[in-house]
Design an enzyme around this catalytic site. Structure first.
Site, short mmCIF file in Angstrom:
data_model
loop_
_atom_site.label_atom_id
_atom_site.label_comp_id
_atom_site.label_asym_id
_atom_site.label_seq_id
_atom_site.Cartn_x
_atom_site.Cartn_y
_atom_site.Cartn_z
CG ASP A 122 -1.50 1.53 1.29
OD1 ASP A 122 -2.19 1.95 0.08
OD2 ASP A 122 -2.19 1.45 2.54
CD GLU B 220 -4.63 0.78 -2.32
OE1 GLU B 220 -5.42 0.21 -2.05
OE2 GLU B 220 -4.28 2.14 -1.94
CG ASP C 175 -1.24 3.01 5.91
OD1 ASP C 175 -1.02 3.90 5.19
OD2 ASP C 175 -1.04 3.42 7.15
#
Length: 192
Positions: A7, A67, A140
């Site tokens: 992420d 992502e 996160d």
């Protein structure tokens, strides 16, 4: 199968290494790379790459899931995020690992069955799927673990020939997205 989920962020980058074996998931490593805003952006990118390189070297993932960037009204933030993503992609390519990218809504849909799920809902489901006693903090970390889980679930769909779910809205009376989620994710749903 071992997947590294990332992420990316310019101040906090979450990572999670998930192993999938015999239908069960386990966390091999998870954490967040915290960076100081006072550091230069190139310095922060270098730290992110060095930290992720250590994770790759230690856990030898078979692929990496990342992502995708989201739409931001702050152009500078979007550019910085794009630079972080580019550096991570470059690192992964250097290790000749396959990389898959997933939109936040796709990750949420894969994990919760709902593309508009909250971070708390995703965190709860990630902790359930990974049989964790507590929900990892900060988000996160759970986001990175969710990205890795999404990749594993999507990979199973790719291998089995089941088409991936879409985020399109369903029409009333046409069969629910929950039924589709259950059908496409048999190893995630626990039946009593």
């Amino acid at each position: 199968m071992i997947v590294l989920g990332v992420d990316p962020g310019s101040l906090k980058t979450g990572y999670g290494v998930v192993q999938h074996h015999n239908g069960s998931f386990s966390v091999l490593a998870a954490g967040v790379i915290r960076l100081q805003a006072a550091w230069s952006h190139p310095e922060r990118i270098g730290i992110i790459c060095r930290e992720l390189e250590q994770v790759i070297a230690e856990f030898q993932p078979e692929r990496v899931a990342l992502e995708t960037a989201f739409l931001s009204h702050n152009v500078q933030a979007a550019l910085k995020l794009g630079q972080v993503r580019g550096a991570v992609i470059g690192l992964v390519v250097r290790y000749a690992l396959p990389i898959y990218e997933y939109a936040p809504r796709e990750v949420k849909s894969a994990i919760t069955g709902k593309g508009a799920a909250t971070k708390e809902q995703v965190a709860f489901m990630v902790s359930r799927m990974l049989s964790l006693h507590t929900v990892p903090k900060p988000h996160d970390v759970t986001d990175a673990l969710g990205i890795a889980l999404c990749d594993i679930l999507r990979g199973e769909s790719r291998q089995s020939g089941v088409p991936p779910r879409t985020n399109s809205r369903r029409k009333s009376g046409t069969g629910g997205s929950w039924e589709q989620f259950v059908r496409q994710s048999p190893n995630v749903v626990v039946r009593s």
